[in-house]
Scaffold this motif. Structure first.
Motif: not given
Length: 243
Positions: A136-139, A150-159, A172-173, A180-182
């Motif tokens: 659910p968190r990744l969803k 257009d969201d350019n937040q970093t992987v660190k921010s999303h994590a 997990r992603f 991979n997330f990118v």
């Protein structure tokens, strides 16, 4: 074969979640249709053939006007087709067979259906498909990104927003989506760009709306995923019935 249906829908078309007891093959002549299942989202661009197996829960929507045709298949005829939604980029023979079968005035010929299914079994599938993770968190992350490409937040921010370390987030992603997330975020942008191109939006506007700081960077990513520039992709539609 159960029957056929002409598809003509205005821009902004959307269905509720539903399923068909039959298998459904459809070819889009103009526009682009987005198909959602519980497992992910895919697009069916012009001059492609989409497939939904019998009983598959799905919803559909489109920003652009849609024109095309659907063929409905008895479940007994579906064994040669995938057991999950699929997208095919057919050759001229497959287009011609589909057209012959989908025209209501033509007498149904089971040999043509057999040949069409044989050809589709040999036709390469196109992977314009975004899997959705089950966590659910990744969803929540991917739902946000599908709404805000257009969201350019970093992987660190999303994590951090997901309450995970970067390592756990990435692991997990990848495990739950096979990407991979990118790459997932790139494909989400490319698929949204396809929708906007089908709706007639200009390339410069699409590049900025997909979060790219330059049109050239956007074109490079789009071409890497599709093999075409956005301009080449936008002009490949042909009038319904021509092929």
């Amino acid at each position: 074969m159960i029957g056929t249906e002409t598809l003509r829908h205005p821009g902004g078309y959307r269905t509720a979640w539903h399923s068909h007891p039959t298998g459904q093959l459809w070819r889009i002549a103009t526009g682009l249709l987005v198909i959602e299942t519980q497992q992910g989202r895919s697009v069916v661009p012009a001059n492609h053939i989409g497939w939904i197996p019998p009983g598959q829960q799905h919803a559909a929507f489109s920003e652009s006007a849609i024109e095309g045709c659907a063929i409905y298949l008895d479940p007994a005829c579906c064994a040669m087709l995938p057991d999950a939604p699929a997208l095919f980029e057919p050759d001229d023979l497959t287009h011609a067979l589909f057209s012959r079968l989908s025209v209501a005035e033509n007498e149904y010929d089971p040999r043509k259906l057999t040949l069409l299914l044989d050809e589709l079994a040999l036709t390469s599938q196109v992977r314009f498909y975004l899997p959705v993770p089950t966590d659910p968190r990744l969803k929540n992350v991917v739902s946000h990104l599908l709404q805000c490409v257009d969201d350019n937040q970093t992987v660190k921010s999303h994590a951090s927003h997901a309450g995970m370390s970067v390592r756990t987030f990435n692991r997990r992603f990848s495990a739950q989506t096979g990407m991979n997330f990118v790459n997932w975020r790139q494909l989400a942008r490319v698929m949204q760009a396809m929708e906007w191109l089908a709706a007639g939006k200009p390339v410069g506007w699409i590049a900025l709306s997909c979060g790219y700081s330059s049109v050239s960077a956007f074109i490079e990513v789009f071409r890497a995923w599709t093999g075409k520039t956005p301009g080449q992709w936008a002009v490949k539609e042909v009038p319904f019935g021509r092929r």
